[in-house]
Design an enzyme around this catalytic site. Sequence first.
Site, PDB file in Angstrom:
ATOM      1  N   ASP A  69       0.820  -1.212   0.000  1.00 49.97           N
ATOM      2  CA  ASP A  69       0.000   0.000   0.000  1.00 49.97           C
ATOM      3  C   ASP A  69       0.857   1.266   0.000  1.00 49.97           C
ATOM      4  O   ASP A  69       2.085   1.201   0.141  1.00 49.97           O
ATOM      5  CB  ASP A  69      -0.964  -0.005   1.209  1.00 49.97           C
ATOM      6  N   ASN A 138      -8.010  -2.547  14.178  1.00 46.85           N
ATOM      7  CA  ASN A 138      -9.401  -2.814  13.784  1.00 46.85           C
ATOM      8  C   ASN A 138      -9.503  -3.993  12.821  1.00 46.85           C
ATOM      9  O   ASN A 138     -10.551  -4.221  12.235  1.00 46.85           O
ATOM     10  CB  ASN A 138     -10.037  -1.563  13.167  1.00 46.85           C
ATOM     11  N   HIS A 140      -7.688  -4.470  10.031  1.00 45.46           N
ATOM     12  CA  HIS A 140      -7.348  -4.267   8.622  1.00 45.46           C
ATOM     13  C   HIS A 140      -6.051  -4.974   8.253  1.00 45.46           C
ATOM     14  O   HIS A 140      -5.156  -5.136   9.081  1.00 45.46           O
ATOM     15  CB  HIS A 140      -7.335  -2.782   8.232  1.00 45.46           C
ATOM     16  N   GLU A 145      -9.904  -1.500   5.173  1.00 47.95           N
ATOM     17  CA  GLU A 145     -10.615  -1.187   6.415  1.00 47.95           C
ATOM     18  C   GLU A 145     -11.906  -2.021   6.530  1.00 47.95           C
ATOM     19  O   GLU A 145     -12.381  -2.577   5.536  1.00 47.95           O
ATOM     20  CB  GLU A 145     -10.975   0.311   6.434  1.00 47.95           C
TER      21      GLU A 145
HETATM   22  C1  GLP Z   1      -0.800   0.320   8.660  1.00 46.53           C
HETATM   23  C2  GLP Z   1      -0.451  -0.467   7.403  1.00 46.53           C
HETATM   24  C3  GLP Z   1      -0.675  -1.942   7.584  1.00 46.53           C
HETATM   25  C4  GLP Z   1      -0.091  -2.398   8.903  1.00 46.53           C
HETATM   26  C5  GLP Z   1      -0.779  -1.717  10.045  1.00 46.53           C
HETATM   27  C6  GLP Z   1      -0.256  -2.105  11.396  1.00 46.53           C
HETATM   28  O1  GLP Z   1      -2.068   0.826   8.673  1.00 46.53           O
HETATM   29  N1  GLP Z   1      -1.145  -0.031   6.247  1.00 46.53           N
HETATM   30  O2  GLP Z   1      -0.089  -2.650   6.489  1.00 46.53           O
HETATM   31  O3  GLP Z   1      -0.232  -3.789   9.038  1.00 46.53           O
HETATM   32  O4  GLP Z   1      -0.586  -0.318   9.891  1.00 46.53           O
HETATM   33  O5  GLP Z   1       0.974  -1.481  11.626  1.00 46.53           O
HETATM   34  P1  GLP Z   1       1.919  -1.728  12.845  1.00 46.53           P
HETATM   35  O6  GLP Z   1       2.615  -3.007  12.541  1.00 46.53           O
HETATM   36  O7  GLP Z   1       2.850  -0.567  12.868  1.00 46.53           O
HETATM   37  O8  GLP Z   1       1.069  -1.812  14.048  1.00 46.53           O
END
Ligand code: GLP
Length: 268
Positions: A69, A138, A140, A145
């Site tokens: 992404d 949440n 995702h 989302e």
């Molecule tokens: C972001 C990314 C996701 C990731 C998520 C959790 O929103 N788009 O790909 O998995 O955050 O991130 P973290 O590992 O920093 O908690």
Amino acid sequence: MDIIIRDSPQAVGAAVADRIDAVIRAAQGAPLTLGLATGSSPEPAYEELIRRFQEQGLSFAHCQAFLLDEYVGLSADHEQSYAATIRRMFTRHVDIDDAKVHSPQGDAQDPEQEVRRYDAAISDAGGVDVQILGIGRNGHIAFNEPTGSLASRTHVQVLAQSTVEANARFFASEDEVPSHAMSQGLGTIMEARKIVLVALGEDKAEAVKELVEGAVSARWPGTILQHHPDVTVVVDEAAASLLELRDFYATLERDRQDRQAELSAPAH
Ligand code: GLP
């Protein structure tokens, strides 16, 4: 799903790295496509892969990579773009060709056209061999989302307020967090041949519980992975704390290890 619970971020990172390392070595230099995730959860795994590159000759020279992404509006040279983040965190420390590290172009003039181009580029490259994933609080995965289509392709996604708040730590203020992102869709991610999802910390416990033991639903997008034939979920004790069947996961892991040991034992 194979569930692996470890007692530290480093041990989680090593378990994730083991799986990526095995795929890379099995390819024996044949072209391979990695799916990379940003976020802080995969960081220990990237550190371990960098260490294996430096100390154990693990080479990424035959790999290309696709990111999950990117924020809409950020150019690849913006410090907080995912294109810049993955380079800082991982790819520039190993021998992958930088031109082969692909991501959606966040500042494309026409984001709708860009997401279609990106989805097609992944297919044209033959799909992802092994995908690293994190998970949001949440539920995702990538930036899919809650309530999005479980079959979505790469698309422009409005970010949930909780995601904006969680990601504000990387920006000077919450106002600077982009409101939209380009994200591989759940249908796109499901086409990866192998998936390794990593989650760390108590903040992720509810999402991990739903992911592994909940019903498949658009409310918890990661649950679609229950329909994938080759998913490993690697979590620390805190992220595993709400799982009900922990003892069973440990039994299953011992069984896998026993079978592996039998396979690698010399024949009599
Ligand atoms: C972001 C990314 C996701 C990731 C998520 C959790 O929103 N788009 O790909 O998995 O955050 O991130 P973290 O590992 O920093 O908690």
